[in-house]
Enzyme design. Sequence first.
Site, short mmCIF file in Angstrom:
data_model
loop_
_atom_site.label_atom_id
_atom_site.label_comp_id
_atom_site.label_asym_id
_atom_site.label_seq_id
_atom_site.Cartn_x
_atom_site.Cartn_y
_atom_site.Cartn_z
N ASP A 167 67.44 26.56 -0.91
CA ASP A 167 66.59 25.50 -0.36
C ASP A 167 65.27 25.28 -1.08
OD1 ASP A 167 66.31 23.47 1.62
OD2 ASP A 167 64.97 24.74 2.77
N CYS A 194 72.52 17.67 2.40
CA CYS A 194 73.29 16.99 1.34
C CYS A 194 74.07 18.00 0.50
CB CYS A 194 72.38 16.16 0.45
SG CYS A 194 71.78 14.67 1.24
N ARG A 218 64.01 18.70 12.62
CA ARG A 218 62.63 18.43 12.24
C ARG A 218 62.20 17.08 12.80
NH1 ARG A 218 62.31 17.06 7.58
NH2 ARG A 218 64.42 17.46 6.85
N ARG A 260 72.88 25.11 13.21
CA ARG A 260 72.51 25.93 12.06
C ARG A 260 72.97 27.37 12.21
NH1 ARG A 260 69.57 23.35 7.64
NH2 ARG A 260 69.26 21.24 8.40
N TYR A 313 62.30 24.45 17.07
CA TYR A 313 63.48 24.34 16.21
C TYR A 313 63.17 24.38 14.72
CZ TYR A 313 68.39 23.30 15.39
OH TYR A 313 69.70 23.39 15.03
N SER A 320 67.71 17.27 2.71
CA SER A 320 68.31 18.15 3.71
C SER A 320 69.71 17.64 4.09
CB SER A 320 67.45 18.16 4.97
OG SER A 320 66.16 18.61 4.68
N GLY A 360 62.59 24.02 10.91
CA GLY A 360 61.39 23.83 10.10
C GLY A 360 60.14 23.48 10.90
N HIS A 400 61.80 21.48 -3.44
CA HIS A 400 62.91 21.54 -2.48
C HIS A 400 64.22 21.68 -3.26
CE1 HIS A 400 65.05 19.43 1.15
NE2 HIS A 400 65.03 20.74 1.29
N LYS A 436 59.49 25.06 5.53
CA LYS A 436 59.02 23.75 5.02
C LYS A 436 57.50 23.67 5.05
CE LYS A 436 63.34 22.48 4.93
NZ LYS A 436 64.10 22.35 3.69
O1 SAT Z 1 64.83 22.50 9.92
S1 SAT Z 1 64.66 22.68 8.48
O2 SAT Z 1 63.59 21.82 7.99
O3 SAT Z 1 64.33 24.05 8.17
C1 SAT Z 1 66.11 22.30 7.69
C2 SAT Z 1 66.07 21.18 6.75
O4 SAT Z 1 65.76 20.05 7.13
O5 SAT Z 1 66.39 21.38 5.57
MN MN Z 2 65.89 21.88 2.97
#
Ligand code: SAT
Ligand code: MN
Length: 595
Positions: free
Chosen positions: A287, A264, A70, A379, A211, A262, A213, A240, A220
């Site tokens: 999530d 964690c 992100r 991912r 990519y 994110s 989010g 979240h 998101k």
């Molecule tokens: O790329 S995402 O925003 O979907 C993953 C994340 O940061 O939790």
């Molecule tokens: Mn997340």
Amino acid sequence: MNVTVKNEKLNQWIREVADLCQPDDIYICNGSKEEYDFMMEKMIKSGSAVPLKKRPNSFHFRSDPSDVARVEDRTYISTTSQDDAGPTNNWLAPDELKKTMLDFYKGCMKGRTMYVIPFSMGPIGSPISKIGVEISDSPYVVVNMHIMTRVSDKVMGLLDGGADFIPCLHSIGAPLAEGQEDVQWPCAPIENKYISHFPEDNLIWSYGSGYGGNALLGKKCLALRIASAMARREGWMAEHMLILRLTDPEGKQYHIAAAFPSACGKTNLAMMQPSVPGWKCECIGDDIAWMKTGPDGRLYAINPENGFFGVAPGTSYGTNPMAMDSIKENVIFTNCAVTDDSDVWWEGMDGDAPAHAIDWKGNDWTPESGTDAAHPNARFTAPAAQCPVICEDWEKPGGVPIDIFIFGGRRSTLVPLVSEAYNWDHGVFIGATAGSETTAANIGSVGNFRRDPFAMTPFCGYNMGDYFKHWFDMGNKLGDKAPRCFYVNWFRKSEDGKFLWPGFSDNSRVLKWMCERVSGKVGADETPIGLVPKDGDLDTNGLEVSAKDMKEIMSIDTDGWKAEIPDIEQHFAKFGDRLPERLTKQLEEFRKRLG
Ligand code: SAT
Ligand code: MN
């Protein structure tokens, strides 16, 4: 165009976008397996998807090295007044931002197909669900949306019947001139990327990135940034948070929603298998939680997503066996390493590193290379239904009743393993002051401490001062039916830099204590930061942590906490007169308790 669209608003929007972006073709998606296979086939031919022999129906993609996470710096909340976006969001005036972006969108889909993806966030037809339509020129986005959301003819049926939707416009920002050859991961340079939200008209415009989010706009952008603004207006919550069900040995169920930044460990906690005998954990979401009050006055949560977009590195049978079993087939991998026997590999996977692999950049890699084989934000995209411990009620339209909220982050020092808030207002205080060391999920520096209230800093679609107020308002509405609030830190380190707590399945010991607090089975000791387990109440049977380390994990360093106060004051000062009185009062009480 392959289908006639009966929804007038949608039809008109498709025409407008096509006129603006000038794609070669328009394709309306129906979410079928044939469609998925066809798109994958196309991407295999073009060289962007690599089929994996070791995992049926699974594919690997490599992104451009500039497009791996992100981009918070390029993410905007565009409201008429800057005050409504607040101090934690990037802001540009809607007119100005739209003008800039319209210039970028002009002709941006030349040489490409424009895909129209109707999707539902939440079970189709649930009273908590919302419909979105993403227009994108990325076939990678289409296949990921198939897994992460509910893309289906049924959604188009609802739209045909006149249902409203949230328009989500996405372009990778890489038009192709006549005869120009495509690259493996087309995208725009960082300074031309824009991830924009217009919460006043429920609208999302994303440009330049393919990519995660930034591009899978249901996640998101819709389910957090736009939904949080809608939730405030309509009196519900978009958070979240992972959602899990814990069942005690007597069969009593507890539902927990937990907010962590994110990368964690939300996915790990959501699928955790308890090390305490007799307790069972089932996953509902990893999530995002959408929560509304039910007829009984309690708070009910659904997972608006349909899949997991999980961090691959560090995932193993040791850390998350249920995730490993969820990704055996029908998975999209992005930015992992690919082994010579056509499987994926990443740092932290079980067993030895392969003697040779192709790394996430497409180069030869050996353990001697001295570089990461997989990108730290690599991912997997996997259907939630494939998780062996997915809860049978994960798609229940009315959701599950939440008993417990957990807040937390990565703190190598100061913050003890667990504490409970004294009451709802104190719970909002610990959520609002939560902080964490930053991770690779955002492009930027890793390991810096930042306050990340409710793990929502990058995802709150309005002024966070108003967001805190919304939490107080929800507390007023829920009264004594409100979930109890806890704070955890799995990441505290000893002075020589080792993690003090084993984490993963042993986190069940902490969750068990929380459930016993809720059911009134155990008491707690009062400390300045909150209520903590009494000696012997945290189940350490069979736990391999020394008494000394246990003491250190739970220790409360009053001077250290006093030293946090100026930072909390600065953090609160940012919100000016939007900061609720009740938070100032909590800070005062905290100061008094610290003495
Ligand atoms: O790329 S995402 O925003 O979907 C993953 C994340 O940061 O939790
Ligand atoms: Mn997340």
